[in-house]
Design an enzyme around this catalytic site. Structure first.
Site, short mmCIF file in Angstrom:
data_model
loop_
_atom_site.label_atom_id
_atom_site.label_comp_id
_atom_site.label_asym_id
_atom_site.label_seq_id
_atom_site.Cartn_x
_atom_site.Cartn_y
_atom_site.Cartn_z
N VAL A 20 0.84 -1.20 0.00
CA VAL A 20 0.00 0.00 0.00
C VAL A 20 0.87 1.25 0.00
O VAL A 20 0.64 2.19 -0.73
CB VAL A 20 -0.94 0.01 1.23
CG1 VAL A 20 -1.69 1.32 1.33
CG2 VAL A 20 -1.93 -1.15 1.15
N GLY A 21 1.89 1.25 0.83
CA GLY A 21 2.76 2.44 0.89
C GLY A 21 3.76 2.29 2.02
O GLY A 21 3.84 1.24 2.66
N GLY A 23 5.96 4.57 5.29
CA GLY A 23 6.09 5.81 6.05
C GLY A 23 7.28 5.72 6.99
O GLY A 23 8.12 4.83 6.86
N GLY A 24 7.31 6.63 7.96
CA GLY A 24 8.46 6.72 8.85
C GLY A 24 8.63 5.51 9.74
O GLY A 24 9.72 5.23 10.22
N GLY A 26 7.45 2.25 9.00
CA GLY A 26 7.54 0.97 8.32
C GLY A 26 6.71 0.97 7.05
O GLY A 26 6.30 2.02 6.56
N LYS A 43 0.74 -2.95 9.10
CA LYS A 43 1.91 -2.08 9.11
C LYS A 43 3.06 -2.83 9.76
O LYS A 43 3.01 -3.15 10.95
CB LYS A 43 1.62 -0.79 9.87
CG LYS A 43 2.80 0.17 9.83
CD LYS A 43 2.55 1.45 10.58
CE LYS A 43 1.74 2.41 9.77
NZ LYS A 43 1.79 3.79 10.30
N ASP A 149 0.94 13.98 15.48
CA ASP A 149 1.37 13.85 14.08
C ASP A 149 0.16 13.95 13.15
O ASP A 149 0.03 13.18 12.19
CB ASP A 149 2.12 12.52 13.88
CG ASP A 149 2.93 12.51 12.59
OD1 ASP A 149 3.16 13.60 12.01
OD2 ASP A 149 3.35 11.42 12.15
#
Ligand code: ATP
Length: 347
Positions: A20-21, A23-24, A26, A43, A149
């Site tokens: 899917v994508g 990030g910071g 994982g 994740k 965040d």
């Protein structure tokens, strides 16, 4: 510390992995749970985030604590967490990979809308997002949870483009991974653009006012359909925001929609440099609910229009990659452009 009563999901329970994508913290995958019969998001955390040992039991204190926070925050406007992931790692087959199994959100995040739509969001949808984020944040604060965040990529969207907040648990993990240069300077996610002026100082203590400021900048993104300071480096933002600069208002001022001015006033109160004057989310809700109520009827058309645009944009891109287990890690996003020009407004 008592053992967790949470479900632990192993690699044997999941199939049809798709990237899917990332990030910071994982990489995020979509996978089908064989017994549950629906898709979940997994994740997988980078090494060093939250866990030290090879099993997901109480000595994995940080990760366990964060999942507890996420469970405590169970609410319609907050992403649902089903449990831990524990299984073979896609990186090295020697050690176990750990992570979080969450509700899968079919339409990405508000970030997807900012990058995937040619212009601003239809007003009814923009006003609903503003309201749903305020509802989610108010709920978190009422449970004594700070997000720290809040930004477009952490507001996820389901099939009907309803919003749920994500990543508030991990954002509390007090590890060097979170405070690493890479995270702070925004290689991943642009976190610094949503950070209040006081957070750029050395002796900053986390507070709810941080989230209120982030909400103000997020409102600007939702109302304009843009990311703030698109080409600004961390250094420039860290210099100019404490001096009083904020995203430009000219474009919003030219727009017309019932209730828009009230939201703009709220946005400015939220990004006020004085943390103690930023409104509580309960007060934000009164404004967002009133504004959204005037546009509710327009929601079905607005959702239909946006989904159609996203669909046609997706059909021109490559379909997502199906993976056999273990999945391969996607290439990591690396750089953010350094500054050439930047648009700010002095407030
Ligand atoms: P950062 O880690 O710096 O906050 P980020 O928010 O982009 O950046 P992740 O939360 O790891 O990083 O998300 C990476 C990608 O995966 C994003 O595109 C996000 O929209 C997507 N994503 C995250 N969680 C889910 C989910 N539960 N369902 C669907 N997509 C998700």
């Amino acid at each position: 510390m008592e053992p967790l009563s949470h479900t632990t999901v192993g690699s044997e329970s999941l199939e049809d992995w798709r990237v899917v994508g990332s990030g910071g913290f994982g990489h995020v995958y979509k996978a089908r749970h064989k017994d549950w019969g629906f898709d979940v998001a997994v994740k997988l955390l980078h090494d060093g985030v939250g866990c030290q040992s090879s099993t997901l039991m109480p000595n994995d204190k940080a990760l366990c604590d964060e999942i507890r926070h996420m469970v405590k925050a169970s609410c319609e406007f907050v992403l649902r967490v089903y449990g831990f992931y524990e299984g073979n790692t896609p990186l090295t087959k020697l050690s176990m990979q750990k992570g979080i199994v969450m509700e899968y959100m079919g339409n990405g995040s508000v970030q997807t809308l900012l990058t995937g739509l040619p212009g601003p969001l239809p007003w009814p949808l923009a006003f609903r997002l503003a309201h749903q984020v305020a509802l989610g944040m108010n709920f978190l604060h009422s449970r004594d949870i700070m997000h720290q965040d809040l930004k477009p990529s952490n507001v996820l969207l389901n099939d009907d483009l309803n919003a749920k907040l994500a990543d508030f648990g991990l954002s509390r993990v007090p590890t060097s991974a979170l405070n690493s240069n890479r995270e702070l300077t925004g290689e991943v996610g642009g976190t610094y653009k949503y950070m209040p002026p006081e957070a750029f100082g050395i002796s900053y203590e986390p507070s709810r006012a941080f989230d209120r400021y982030s909400y103000g900048i997020l409102l600007w993104s939702i109302l304009t359909g843009k990311e703030p300071y698109t080409t600004a480096s961390y250094e420039l933002v860290a210099l100019r925001i404490p001096q009083g600069d904020r995203p430009p208002l000219a474009e919003i001022k030219q727009s017309k929609a019932e209730g828009l001015n009230e939201l703009v006033d709220l946005m400015k109160m939220c990004w006020n440099e004085n943390p103690s004057t930023r409104p509580h989310f309960l007060d934000c809700l009164k404004v967002t609910e009133k504004v959204f109520s005037k546009h509710k009827k327009g929601i079905p058309d607005a959702v239909h229009e946006v989904l159609k645009t996203l669909e046609s944009a997706n059909s021109t891109q490559h379909p997502s990659v199906s993976l056999s287990f273990p999945p391969q890690m996607p290439e990591h996003a690396t750089s953010y452009d350094t500054v050439d020009h930047v648009r700010f407004t002095q407030v």
